[in-house]
Structure formats: C-alpha cells, structure tokens
Scaffold this motif. Sequence first.
Motif, PDB file in Angstrom:
ATOM      1  N   GLY A  34      84.740  88.033  76.787  1.00 19.93           N
ATOM      2  CA  GLY A  34      83.301  88.076  77.003  1.00 19.93           C
ATOM      3  C   GLY A  34      82.563  86.826  76.579  1.00 19.93           C
ATOM      4  N   VAL A  35      83.291  85.805  76.161  1.00 16.36           N
ATOM      5  CA  VAL A  35      82.645  84.548  75.771  1.00 16.36           C
ATOM      6  C   VAL A  35      82.489  83.679  77.009  1.00 16.36           C
ATOM      7  N   THR A  36      81.285  83.192  77.201  1.00 19.57           N
ATOM      8  CA  THR A  36      81.062  82.252  78.293  1.00 19.57           C
ATOM      9  C   THR A  36      81.127  80.850  77.730  1.00 19.57           C
ATOM     10  N   GLY A  37      81.570  79.942  78.538  1.00 13.96           N
ATOM     11  CA  GLY A  37      81.685  78.562  78.085  1.00 13.96           C
ATOM     12  C   GLY A  37      83.033  78.318  77.454  1.00 13.96           C
ATOM     13  N   PRO A  38      83.286  77.074  77.063  1.00 14.93           N
ATOM     14  CA  PRO A  38      84.579  76.743  76.468  1.00 14.93           C
ATOM     15  C   PRO A  38      84.781  77.474  75.144  1.00 14.93           C
ATOM     16  N   ARG A  39      86.035  77.844  74.894  1.00 14.16           N
ATOM     17  CA  ARG A  39      86.375  78.546  73.660  1.00 14.16           C
ATOM     18  C   ARG A  39      86.254  77.600  72.471  1.00 14.16           C
ATOM     19  N   LEU A  40      85.637  78.085  71.411  1.00 12.06           N
ATOM     20  CA  LEU A  40      85.521  77.301  70.184  1.00 12.06           C
ATOM     21  C   LEU A  40      86.680  77.640  69.263  1.00 12.06           C
ATOM     22  N   ARG A  41      87.242  76.625  68.651  1.00 15.48           N
ATOM     23  CA  ARG A  41      88.323  76.822  67.684  1.00 15.48           C
ATOM     24  C   ARG A  41      87.727  77.296  66.364  1.00 15.48           C
ATOM     25  N   GLY A  42      88.592  77.823  65.502  1.00 13.85           N
ATOM     26  CA  GLY A  42      88.147  78.348  64.215  1.00 13.85           C
ATOM     27  C   GLY A  42      87.380  77.344  63.387  1.00 13.85           C
ATOM     28  N   ALA A  43      87.882  76.115  63.290  1.00 20.32           N
ATOM     29  CA  ALA A  43      87.212  75.086  62.487  1.00 20.32           C
ATOM     30  C   ALA A  43      85.859  74.715  63.091  1.00 20.32           C
ATOM     31  N   GLU A  44      85.764  74.764  64.415  1.00 22.40           N
ATOM     32  CA  GLU A  44      84.480  74.461  65.070  1.00 22.40           C
ATOM     33  C   GLU A  44      83.450  75.537  64.733  1.00 22.40           C
ATOM     34  N   VAL A  45      83.863  76.784  64.780  1.00 18.96           N
ATOM     35  CA  VAL A  45      82.960  77.881  64.429  1.00 18.96           C
ATOM     36  C   VAL A  45      82.550  77.780  62.963  1.00 18.96           C
TER      37      VAL A  45
END
Length: 156
Positions: free
Chosen positions: A33-44
């Motif tokens: 359900g996430v739109t856009g590129p997936r963010l990695r854990g460190a990015e979040v």
Amino acid sequence: MTTDRPTTETFSEELTDALVGIQRLIRRRLRGGVTGPRLRGAEVELLRLVQTRPGIGIKEAARELHLAGNSVSTLVNRLARDGHLVRETDPADRRAARLQLTEVARKRLHDWQRRRAALVDRHVSRLTEAERGALRAALPALHRLAATLHEEAEES
C-alpha cells in the motif's frame, strides 16, 4: 530442581528475537500500500529524526543514529534527490546544512505512522486483557532498556 523460567541468556535471546521479529513483521506489513519508491530502514529512521528535530545537522544526525557521517550524507543526498529532505544552510556555519522535511515526507511519515498504529492496535486488541496489561506494564522497562543501550552507544 528444574524451573520453567528461562536462564538470563535464554531470556535475552527470546526478548531480542521477539522485538526484532515484531519490528520485521510490522515493516513487511506496512510495505504493502505504499506509493512511491520504498524507503529503507535507515532512511525512515533519518526522516523520523528530522521530524522530531527539525533543523538537525548531518553530524548530529549521524551521532544520534550511530552511523558514520558519510553514511548519513549518502542518505541525505538520496532523500533530497527523491524530494523527502531539504538542506538549508546553517546561518551559524555556512558550510553546514540543516535538514528539514518536505511536505511529501511529512505526509508519507504521517500515513506510515497512522497505518502502523492501526496495524498494532488491531493485533493488540486480539490479546487478552491480561496480555495487554502485561505489555503496558513492560513499557517502562523497555524504554529503560532502550535508554541504557543508547547511553552505551554514546560512550563508544
């Protein structure tokens, strides 16, 4: 004499496995359900840090996240390129940058936090009242555990 109580070593392993497993399952469930590129854990983690501390510098962020400065710089470059972070010049030191979330990042984090809370609430509601009480009672100890881990990381 035998007991059903785990040894300290076993308890530590079980606690760690449970916490890591819960975090991993939450991340996996929220990816859908996430739109856009997936963010990695460190990015979040970096975006959440900037959310709580707008204007934080790269060096401070690296220290807070216990990452190398060049690693955080790489994350900042990627997140800025993707429209999630804005670098502003630090008025006190023109060579340093202060980080701010973009509106896109604010909305994405808000959506993520809302979906995460709903997911956890849904599953916690399936527990018995005694189990929910045990989790509630464990929160102060878990917060203290996190604080001591953070303190030790600061010392090294």
